[in-house]
Design a protein around this motif. Sequence first.
Motif, PDB file in Angstrom:
ATOM      1  N   LEU A 106       0.797  -1.121   0.209  1.00  0.00           N
ATOM      2  CA  LEU A 106       0.186   0.070   0.037  1.00  0.00           C
ATOM      3  C   LEU A 106       0.785   1.273   0.009  1.00  0.00           C
ATOM      4  O   LEU A 106       1.816   1.337   0.869  1.00  0.00           O
ATOM      5  CB  LEU A 106      -0.851   0.054   1.506  1.00  0.00           C
ATOM      6  CG  LEU A 106      -2.011   1.035   1.214  1.00  0.00           C
ATOM      7  CD1 LEU A 106      -2.930   0.893   0.066  1.00  0.00           C
ATOM      8  CD2 LEU A 106      -2.750   0.980   2.662  1.00  0.00           C
ATOM      9  N   MET A 107       0.591   2.158  -1.027  1.00  0.00           N
ATOM     10  CA  MET A 107       1.483   3.413  -0.905  1.00  0.00           C
ATOM     11  C   MET A 107       0.502   4.598  -0.569  1.00  0.00           C
ATOM     12  O   MET A 107      -0.797   4.466  -0.469  1.00  0.00           O
ATOM     13  CB  MET A 107       1.668   3.457  -2.489  1.00  0.00           C
ATOM     14  CG  MET A 107       2.422   2.444  -3.210  1.00  0.00           C
ATOM     15  SD  MET A 107       3.880   2.061  -2.424  1.00  0.00           S
ATOM     16  CE  MET A 107       4.885   3.485  -2.809  1.00  0.00           C
ATOM     17  N   PRO A 108       1.063   5.676  -0.370  1.00  0.00           N
ATOM     18  CA  PRO A 108       0.301   6.962  -0.018  1.00  0.00           C
ATOM     19  C   PRO A 108      -0.669   7.141  -0.980  1.00  0.00           C
ATOM     20  O   PRO A 108      -0.502   6.972  -2.236  1.00  0.00           O
ATOM     21  CB  PRO A 108       1.487   7.958   0.227  1.00  0.00           C
ATOM     22  CG  PRO A 108       2.659   7.294   0.432  1.00  0.00           C
ATOM     23  CD  PRO A 108       2.696   6.051  -0.285  1.00  0.00           C
ATOM     24  N   GLY A 109      -1.960   7.403  -0.551  1.00  0.00           N
ATOM     25  CA  GLY A 109      -2.983   7.769  -1.584  1.00  0.00           C
ATOM     26  C   GLY A 109      -3.893   6.452  -1.814  1.00  0.00           C
ATOM     27  O   GLY A 109      -4.940   6.423  -2.323  1.00  0.00           O
ATOM     28  N   GLY A 110      -3.610   5.490  -0.926  1.00  0.00           N
ATOM     29  CA  GLY A 110      -4.337   4.104  -1.115  1.00  0.00           C
ATOM     30  C   GLY A 110      -4.037   3.446  -2.245  1.00  0.00           C
ATOM     31  O   GLY A 110      -4.739   2.355  -2.493  1.00  0.00           O
ATOM     32  N   VAL A 111      -3.172   3.651  -3.183  1.00  0.00           N
ATOM     33  CA  VAL A 111      -2.831   2.767  -4.317  1.00  0.00           C
ATOM     34  C   VAL A 111      -1.802   1.602  -4.022  1.00  0.00           C
ATOM     35  O   VAL A 111      -0.777   1.809  -3.074  1.00  0.00           O
ATOM     36  CB  VAL A 111      -2.182   3.603  -5.415  1.00  0.00           C
ATOM     37  CG1 VAL A 111      -1.939   2.912  -6.517  1.00  0.00           C
ATOM     38  CG2 VAL A 111      -3.265   4.619  -5.888  1.00  0.00           C
ATOM     39  N   LEU A 112      -2.112   0.408  -4.448  1.00  0.00           N
ATOM     40  CA  LEU A 112      -1.220  -0.782  -4.410  1.00  0.00           C
ATOM     41  C   LEU A 112      -0.100  -0.755  -5.447  1.00  0.00           C
ATOM     42  O   LEU A 112      -0.524  -0.335  -6.816  1.00  0.00           O
ATOM     43  CB  LEU A 112      -2.058  -1.832  -4.339  1.00  0.00           C
ATOM     44  CG  LEU A 112      -2.904  -2.069  -2.960  1.00  0.00           C
ATOM     45  CD1 LEU A 112      -3.987  -3.165  -3.368  1.00  0.00           C
ATOM     46  CD2 LEU A 112      -2.159  -2.521  -1.771  1.00  0.00           C
ATOM     47  N   LYS A 113       0.929  -1.079  -4.954  1.00  0.00           N
ATOM     48  CA  LYS A 113       2.177  -0.997  -5.845  1.00  0.00           C
ATOM     49  C   LYS A 113       2.705  -2.607  -5.892  1.00  0.00           C
ATOM     50  O   LYS A 113       3.008  -2.882  -4.811  1.00  0.00           O
ATOM     51  CB  LYS A 113       3.050  -0.006  -5.428  1.00  0.00           C
ATOM     52  CG  LYS A 113       4.223   0.320  -6.549  1.00  0.00           C
ATOM     53  CD  LYS A 113       5.355   0.921  -5.959  1.00  0.00           C
ATOM     54  CE  LYS A 113       6.691   0.901  -6.880  1.00  0.00           C
ATOM     55  NZ  LYS A 113       7.820   1.760  -6.157  1.00  0.00           N
TER      56      LYS A 113
END
Lengths: 128, 128
Positions: A106-113
Motif C-alpha cells: 500500500l502506497m500513500p493515497g491508497g494505491v497498491l504497488k
Amino acid sequence: MTLYKLLKFNDKGLIPTVVQDARDGTVLMVAYMNRESVRRTLRLKKCVFWSRSRQSFWLKGESSGNVQKVKEFRIDCDGDCLLVKVEQIGGAACHTGQRSCFYRKLMPGGVLKVTSKPLFHPKKVYGH
Amino acid sequence: MTLYKLLKFNDKGLIPTVVQDARDGTVLMVAYMNRESVRRTLRLKKCVFWSRSRQSFWLKGESSGNVQKVKEFRIDCDGDCLLVKVEQIGGAACHTGQRSCFYRKLMPGGVLKVTSKPLFHPKKVYGH
C-alpha cells in the motif's frame, strides 16, 4: 502438552497457517489446514493445505513442483494459528509466479504497488 | 487498483492479518481486522484489530503500551489476507509477555517446546 490437544480449528474445521521462508524470513503465503492436513504435512514434511475453493487436500507444489519442505512447525499462544517455516522449492510460492503472495504494498493515497517481479510464468507452469 | 476494492472479508466480515517485525522479519502474531479496523489502522498508523472474543475494536497495546507502529501494509494475491510490518513498541507482541505469539515449536515426538523467554510479566502489565 502435545500438538493435537492444543490445536483449535474454526467453525469450518480449519486453522490459518502462515508460511515463512526459513532462510530469510519472507512471509510467503497464508493458507488453511484441517486436522488431517496437519497430519499429512507432518508425515510428508511438505505443506499440505485444505483448499477452500476446491474443497480438497492441496499438496502445495503438486502441479508446479514448487513444494514447501517443512523446516519448523510452530503454534501460537491461543492454538488457533500455525507458523510453518519452509524451504520453498523453485523460490516462488504464489500462483502468479511471485515469490510471495504479498507482492503488493500500500502506497500513500491508497494505491497498491507491485514490489517484485514474477519468478515464473504461470501459463508455462500450470498450462492456463 | 485501490485497497478497499480488493479486500475480501470472510463471512464474519473479517480478514486475517499477519503482523511481522519490520526490522528482523519475526512473525509476531496473527489477528483479525474488519473494514473499519483497516481504516483506523491506516489513519492511526498503529494496528487496530477486531477482537473476536470481546466483539470490539482492539487498539493493540492500548493497555500495555506495546503498540504496533505500521511501517508497511501489504495485501495478498487473493485479497483475503493482510501482512502488516511493524515496529513493536516494548518488543513483545504476545499477551504472555513473549515477543512472538509463536513461541512454541513442535519437536520430534509431537511435543511442543517453548523456545524463548517472556520479555515482561503479564501480571505487572495487565494487573491479572
